[in-house]
Motif scaffolding. Structure first.
Motif: not given
Length: 195
Positions: A61, A148, A2, A63, A5
């Motif tokens: 989020q 995500q 991650l 990543h 966020a």
């Protein structure tokens, strides 16, 4: 891993929301009925919600690699699509009746995607959805979404199968969007009666 966020509440309009790496939004020519998300353009997705005019808790989020799948039965099955990153910052807009409004909160810093110098400009988006009350309607449905994003080559989408009713709803929507505005207008003539 991650990278960053952001979590906030979005006040939805009547048609869900648009999310992606573009600020050149227009009303989608197709709606992904039967799915929760679908492409609005190469750089943006339209997301359909159970909530019609109400709050949605949204967590986004970023990543640097594909994240592990979310465990547990609280989420609907995840859906995935590829988005081209036309801009480095993620944008969010709500679909109102006949209008599209910027929905990224003023007090929330923009999420900028950290592209590597050797990366293609494609991002994979995985969407998880949950609503305490999954029946569509107005007001609070306890709906929350997890989006995500990570760098990945363009690959085919992942969606559940759709029904014949979903196919018909898609066709009806596409036909409505293809109808010119003149077909919805009527001209009336006013006749003045002599005295």
């Amino acid at each position: 891993m991650l990278v960053r966020a952001s979590s906030f509440t979005v006040d939805l309009g009547e048609g869900g929301y648009l999310i992606g790496f573009t600020d050149d939004y227009e009303y989608p020519k197709e709606m992904p009925f039967g799915w929760r998300c679908g492409p609005a353009s190469d750089a943006g997705a339209v997301v359909l919600t159970a909530t019609d005019t109400g709050p949605l808790q949204l967590t986004v989020q970023l990543h640097d690699a594909p994240p592990a799948s979310e465990a547990g039965g609280e989420w609907e099955p995840a859906e995935e699509i590829s988005l081209r990153a036309d801009l480095p910052a993620l944008n969010l807009a709500t679909l109102e009746q006949g209008d599209i409004l910027d929905a990224w909160p003023d007090d929330e810093p923009p999420l900028e995607f950290p592209f590597a110098s050797d990366s293609s400009d494609w991002v994979r988006m995985r969407l998880y959805c949950h609503a305490d009350d999954p029946e569509p309607g107005i007001g609070h449905h306890g709906e929350r979404h997890l989006v995500q994003l990570w760098p990945a080559p363009h690959t085919p989408p992942v969606h559940p199968d759709i029904t014949e009713a979903d196919r018909q709803a898609r066709a009806d929507y596409a036909a409505d969007m293809a109808t010119s505005m003149e077909d919805y207008t009527t001209t009336y003539t006013h006749q003045v009666e002599p005295d």
